[in-house]
Structure formats: C-alpha cells, structure tokens
Design an enzyme around this catalytic site. Structure first.
Site, PDB file in Angstrom:
ATOM      1  N   ILE A 144       0.860  -4.665  -2.114  1.00  0.00           N
ATOM      2  CA  ILE A 144       1.175  -5.116  -2.690  1.00  0.00           C
ATOM      3  C   ILE A 144       0.923  -4.930  -3.934  1.00  0.00           C
ATOM      4  CG2 ILE A 144       1.555  -7.251  -3.696  1.00  0.00           C
ATOM      5  CD1 ILE A 144       2.234  -7.986  -1.118  1.00  0.00           C
ATOM      6  N   GLN A 156       1.094  -1.514  -6.131  1.00  0.00           N
ATOM      7  CA  GLN A 156       2.305  -1.763  -6.541  1.00  0.00           C
ATOM      8  C   GLN A 156       1.709  -2.198  -7.788  1.00  0.00           C
ATOM      9  OE1 GLN A 156       4.543  -0.289  -6.794  1.00  0.00           O
ATOM     10  NE2 GLN A 156       6.672  -1.587  -8.425  1.00  0.00           N
ATOM     11  N   GLU A 157       0.959  -3.124  -7.538  1.00  0.00           N
ATOM     12  CA  GLU A 157       1.310  -3.828  -8.888  1.00  0.00           C
ATOM     13  C   GLU A 157       0.188  -3.253 -10.000  1.00  0.00           C
ATOM     14  OE1 GLU A 157       2.388  -7.049  -9.824  1.00  0.00           O
ATOM     15  OE2 GLU A 157       3.303  -7.505  -8.068  1.00  0.00           O
ATOM     16  N   SER A 158      -0.665  -3.537  -9.458  1.00  0.00           N
ATOM     17  CA  SER A 158      -2.267  -2.671  -9.919  1.00  0.00           C
ATOM     18  C   SER A 158      -2.760  -1.457  -9.885  1.00  0.00           C
ATOM     19  CB  SER A 158      -3.950  -3.557 -10.365  1.00  0.00           C
ATOM     20  OG  SER A 158      -4.557  -3.631  -8.891  1.00  0.00           O
ATOM     21  N   TYR A 201      11.162  -2.527  -6.266  1.00  0.00           N
ATOM     22  CA  TYR A 201       9.620  -3.149  -5.955  1.00  0.00           C
ATOM     23  C   TYR A 201       9.269  -3.030  -4.727  1.00  0.00           C
ATOM     24  CZ  TYR A 201       5.572  -6.367  -5.957  1.00  0.00           C
ATOM     25  OH  TYR A 201       4.794  -7.222  -5.819  1.00  0.00           O
TER      26      TYR A 201
END
Length: 489
Positions: A307, A310-312, A437
């Site tokens: 996660i 994927q976010e940053s 996502y």
C-alpha cells in the site's frame, strides 16, 4: 400339494433374498465410495506459481485451491503428492499413486484416449519467450532456419506434437525436466535463448522477471483439464465433472481465476524494474516500521508495504496536488483521526496508515471471506467506503453479487457516469481509480511475498542423497533476483 408349493415358494424367496444380500456384500465398491470410505482423496500436482506452492505449511495455487474445494465438497481430507512434470503426474496416476492428476494437464486426442479427462476448466496458449535484448523471431520456421535452440519441458513438447494444426519444424529442442519456473529463469538469466511455456505461467513470471518477452503464440489455445485413471468405474470422474459444472455456474471458478490472474493486467516493464530498485534501496529503511505497525494492527507487513509503495513509492516527502502527504499519503483529516501530527515522518505515516486501513477493513461485512475482504478494503481505502457501497448497490441492482470483488470491480467505473452516479448517495467518483489501485497493490504484495519468502517453492521433489529412505526434498527455488535485492533481505 398346495402346502408344498407354498413351502417351495417361500424357500425360493429366501434364497433370492440371500443372493441379493450376498451380491451386495461381494460387490466391489465404486471409486467414489472407496474415496469416501477412506476419508481422503489423493491428488497429484506439480510445483509452479499457478498450480501449487507451499507457504508456511499452507498450500496456494489455482490447482491447489480447486483440489481443496473439491475435497471439501466430498467431505474428505486432501492429500497432495508432487510430481516434477505433467507426464510424471500422469504416470503416478496410472501407477495408482493418486486418484486425480491436477497439474495443468493439456487436453489432446492421445490423452483423451488414455485417461478419463474432465471438461476443460481453463484455456491457455503455449508461447515462445525470450529475454529483452535478444533476437525476436517471428515464427518457429525462421528460428529453425537460423539454427535456433528452444528450451522446452518434455510434457509441453509432447503436447504440441499431439495437437491438431501444430506443425513443428526441425529445431534444436533443448529438453528440460526442470520446473517451468526453472526454465523461465534460465531464459531470463541468459542460459538459453528461447523457451516455450504456457501463457498463464508467463504472465505470472514476467512480474518477477520483467526482461522476459513474448515473441508469439505456438499453436492455438490449450484446454486444461483434470485426469483420472481409465481403469476406474467413472464414479469419481462424474463427481469431478459435477463439481466443475457447479463452480462454473455459481461463479466460483471465475473468482478463482480472478484471484490468481485478475490483478496482473497489462505488463509494466518500467514500473516493475523501478519497484525492484526501490525494494533494494528504499524498503530496508522502513521495513522494521512496516513490520511493527502491521503486527500492532493484525496485518501482513508486506500488504502494508505494498500500500505504501502504491501511495508514494516509499517516499516520506511525497505530496500530491490535493495535499495528501507522506509514505501513506494521508489527508489532514485522516491523520488527525488516527492521531498523527507529522505526516512526513515516515514512522508516523506508516503507523497512521496501518491504523486507518485496519479500521476500514473492519467495516467491510464479516460475511465477505478473505482475500476478497482485503480487496474491498483496499478499494475503500482509495475511494472511500461510501463510493464503494454505491458500487455494491449498483452491482446488486444489476442482479450480480455485491460481495464479489470480481463483480463490483466491473461496476466501480460506472460511478463516473452521470446516469449511474446521479442515483447514488455519495455521487460522482473516478471509479476506475480504485480498480487500478487494488490491482497494483495486489501485484506489489505478491512480489514482496515471493521476494521475502523464497521457501514458498520449497516442496518435496528431489531425493535427499544423504538419506536411504523418507520423503523427497528439494532446495528452495523462489525468485532469483539481482545481488542488490537479495542483499537487502
């Protein structure tokens, strides 16, 4: 006279009843009855990403999940035996070592004549693969003209020889008895220039070995089935046929296929290479925090790390145009909700993200089983629980299952269309974003599992030379990575 006739008739009836009783006693039980009486069904498979792997004592893989469901339906336990190749699995079946061969068995006319095959449950395509930078042939004929050599498993070569409409030129066939994963690794490592492997296995492997390329399909589609011995009475075969018909009808088969292949989508070479570099260069700094935060919130740390990637891309200074910040890209409101006061502090961000994701997952209905519950939670983490619920309501109004991620992910993009979102409680959303996502997080999660646990490929295969008896063993296979990645773990 009449009295003697009555006695005779009575005697005949008694003898007939005794004969019926004895015939039932002497009747050989059917294969299905035998399996149920012993309380166990034995299935032989082979080791690969899409068939069977063992991870921490638990099995995984498409064939393993199918076998587990079938054994549950029969009400018996499952015994798994492992073969190196499809041909070995079929030989073990004929030798009476297993009830069923579930090893990605390709259907051919020759095999239909030798075994009891089920109806196909899946179709794949044999493909010629090579490493990026190598010469890409346009046909087997051109490869033969240039004296090319092709690595192939004997089972695959036998399948192609037996397939209608497939003409194989005179090639330097380099037959390999290794697993498909070994064969693909040898192409990736430059040990052999080409190999022919089924498309589902190529699809999975390219996310571990991004330099692999597909030149072309070899022949048409290849139906896969389970095989049973032809010497049996057909009772177990009929039960398997009924099982496949049922899971196809109720959507379970499609959900299994989605589970193993639905997150792969279009291959991203650049993205996969970048991910591997960040695993080596960035993840080691934050691995301990991911592990601690995951442990405190009942999560798998690799899911939490996926996660975060994927976010940053594990960048604590990341900032989006909408103002979300940090490794887990938390909004100000979310940070305040989970007690975080510094979003660009990596430790705080990861802990805050773990708390928030755990809270989101707890709000997904308990009746939704894993791993679907996690996929729903990921979508809600991205787009919000309200929009996810809107998509589930749309799914239900269209007479589909709102608890199926396979069905809901088809409806999420509808939230961007006015004719749908104007009737929802939470309005318009870019519904394709949570779908992408979830697929990305699942892909990173699978890669992290394989990178951090190479023992998932440690399944009994090769004889232990130091032992004179006992189970067969093999060394862990796993994903072979560059030195920088391996040294990071």
């Amino acid at each position: 006279m009449r009295r003697s006739q009555v006695r005779f008739s009575f005697l005949v009836i008694v003898l007939l009843l005794m004969l019926v009783a004895w015939s039932g006693f002497l009747r050989k039980p059917s294969q299905l009855e035998t399996v149920r009486d012993r309380g166990e069904v034995t299935i032989v498979t082979r080791v690969s990403d899409d068939t069977y792997l063992r991870n921490g004592g638990t099995g995984q893989g498409m064939e393993y999940d199918l076998a587990s469901r079938f054994s549950e339906q029969l009400g018996v336990s499952l015994e798994i035996k492992v073969a190196e190749t499809v041909d070995e699995a079929l030989a073990m079946l004929l030798d009476g070592q297993a009830d069923i061969a579930a090893a990605g068995v390709g259907v051919t006319a020759e095999r239909e004549g030798r075994y009891r095959l089920t109806d196909p449950y899946m179709r794949v395509n044999p493909q010629l693969v090579y490493r990026s930078g190598g010469e890409a042939p346009d046909s087997l004929e051109s490869l033969a003209e240039n004296g090319g050599s092709v690595g192939i498993n004997p089972s695959q070569l036998g399948y192609l020889h037996q397939s209608d409409g497939v003409e194989l030129p005179e090639l330097n066939w380099r037959k390999h008895d290794d697993t498909t994963d070994d064969l693909l690794y040898q192409v990736w490592n430059g040990d052999i220039p080409y190999a022919i492997v089924d498309s589902n296995e190529v699809l999975l492997a390219r996310h571990f070995y991004p330099e692999l390329r597909v030149a072309f399909d070899v022949g048409g589609s290849k139906p896969l089935a389970w095989a049973l011995s032809p010497e049996t009475d057909g009772s177990l075969h009929r039960e398997v046929q009924a099982f496949f018909a049922e899971i196809e009808k109720d959507g379970s088969l499609a959900r299994l296929q989605e589970r193993y292949y639905g997150h792969l989508g279009k291959f991203d070479y650049v993205g996969t290479r970048l991910f591997m570099r960040h695993v080596a260069n960035r993840l080691p700094q934050y691995r301990g925090v991911f592990q601690e935060a995951a442990r405190e919130n009942g999560l798998d740390w690799r899911l939490l790390a996926a996660i975060g990637y994927q976010e940053s891309h594990w960048n604590p200074k990341a900032v989006s145009p909408t103002g979300v910040r940090g490794v887990m890209m938390l909004t100000q409101d979310t940070a305040a909700h989970v007690g975080i006061d510094n979003r660009v502090d990596a430790g705080q961000s990861i802990r805050g993200g773990a708390i928030y994701f755990s809270q989101v997952r707890d709000r997904i209905p308990d009746r939704i089983p894993e791993p679907r519950r996690t996929w729903f939670a990921l979508a809600a983490y991205n787009v919000g629980l309200g929009h996810l619920e809107d998509a589930r309501i749309i799914t239900e109004t269209q007479d589909a299952n709102p608890d199926s991620w396979l069905e809901v992910k088809k409806r999420l993009p509808l939230l961007s269309q006015k004719k749908y979102y104007q009737h929802t409680q939470h309005g318009k959303a870019r519904g394709w974003e949570p779908v992408r996502y979830v697929e990305n997080v699942r892909r990173y999660y699978e890669l992290l599992k394989r990178i951090t646990e190479p023992e998932v490929m440690s399944v009994g295969l090769y004889p232990d030379e130091s032992a004179t008896s006992g189970p067969r063993v093999r060394q862990p296979l796993g994903v072979r990575l560059g030195d920088s990645v391996e040294s990071a773990f």
